[in-house]
Design an enzyme around this catalytic site. Structure first.
Site, PDB file in Angstrom:
ATOM      1  N   CYS A 137       0.819  -1.075   0.200  1.00 22.82           N
ATOM      2  CA  CYS A 137       0.104  -0.111  -0.010  1.00 22.82           C
ATOM      3  C   CYS A 137       0.706   1.149   0.044  1.00 22.82           C
ATOM      4  CB  CYS A 137      -0.972  -0.083   1.214  1.00 22.82           C
ATOM      5  SG  CYS A 137      -2.302   1.204   1.099  1.00 22.82           S
ATOM      6  N   ASP A 182     -10.778  -2.873  -5.194  1.00 22.31           N
ATOM      7  CA  ASP A 182      -9.890  -1.892  -4.750  1.00 22.31           C
ATOM      8  C   ASP A 182      -9.819  -0.416  -5.355  1.00 22.31           C
ATOM      9  OD1 ASP A 182      -7.661  -0.572  -4.160  1.00 22.31           O
ATOM     10  OD2 ASP A 182      -6.105  -2.065  -4.382  1.00 22.31           O
ATOM     11  N   HIS A 214      -8.492  -4.595  -1.276  1.00 25.93           N
ATOM     12  CA  HIS A 214      -7.458  -3.924  -0.875  1.00 25.93           C
ATOM     13  C   HIS A 214      -6.921  -4.115   0.328  1.00 25.93           C
ATOM     14  CE1 HIS A 214      -4.648  -0.294  -1.179  1.00 25.93           C
ATOM     15  NE2 HIS A 214      -4.732  -0.212   0.017  1.00 25.93           N
TER      16      HIS A 214
END
Length: 248
Positions: A137, A182, A214
């Site tokens: 991320c 996501d 995600h």
């Protein structure tokens, strides 16, 4: 953009069971989680750049230990100078601090000096033969930037905050683990990323994991068989990528 800025989903998920084997110490002047290889060798260093929950998050520590078990000396620094985003945002002080407000305190000018300072420490103190980098991320942006000339190979999972201009500068091989659902690394942005990498003639691999969201590779629900499998396969993907490019 190749991926959007961090959003609400970046601070949500599940805490995993386990006992970390590494330790938090000061490395190159930065508090870091260090997980050594079983042999104690530092010839292969894995530079682990975290999501917004940071180096103190048990899930990240367990992942770091997993890489270490496969022969890497893992260095995972505090990218946020003691100010990570907490999964329970209500525990933050001040209570009205929002994620966008927090992100503004941890932009490129604040974070990249930490990344480069620790990288120089890796080179000077550990003297590895090879360095690879993983980014989850938030950390993905800095792996992409390091792939311009600083590391031999990179792996990112559900990346955020990456620009196409940064992507265009990579020189080393890049693997990307993407989630079907996501809002940060959307289908459209994933396709833009694929098109750019193809246009560049880059060495790359993108694996799309269906049925997950995600954050699945760090914060997935391990009580759900499919999510557990996806998390484990994303980890194996990284290991295989590095093995091919370092040992092949």
């Amino acid at each position: 953009m190749a991926s959007n800025p961090p959003g609400k989903c970046c601070g949500e998920g599940h805490i995993h069971d386990g006992t970390p084997k590494g330790k938090i110490t000061t490395f190159a002047g930065v508090e870091s989680y260090i997980s050594p290889s079983p042999s104690g060798s530092t010839s292969k260093v894995l530079y682990f750049l975290t999501d917004i929950i940071g180096h103190g998050f048990i899930n990240a520590q367990l992942l770091a230990d997993g890489y270490a078990a496969h022969g890497y000396h893992v260095v995972m620094p505090d990218l946020f100078r003691g100010d990570p985003w907490l999964m329970d945002a209500s525990a933050r002080v001040p209570a009205d601090l929002t994620l966008p407000g927090w992100v503004q305190n941890h932009m490129l000018p604040q974070v990249e000096p930490i990344v480069l300072q620790v990288l120089e420490g890796i080179k000077s103190e550990l003297k590895p033969q090879k360095i690879v980098a993983v980014g989850y991320c938030f950390g993905a942006k800095y792996v992409i930037r390091l792939l311009a000339n600083e590391v031999q190979a990179g792996y990112v999972a559900h990346p955020s905050f990456v620009s196409l201009e940064e992507l265009a500068e990579i020189k080393g091989p890049l693997a990307i683990a993407a989630a079907e659902t996501d809002s940060i690394f959307t289908t459209e942005l994933r396709h833009e990323t694929e098109a750019k990498l193809k246009e560049m003639g880059a060495t790359y691999q993108i694996n799309l994991f269906g049925g997950v969201e995600h954050g699945f590779s760090v914060r997935g629900d391990m009580s759900k068989r499919w999510e557990k499998r996806a998390k484990e396969k994303a980890f194996e993907m990284a290991l295989e990528w590095f093995q091919f490019h370092l040992d092949g």
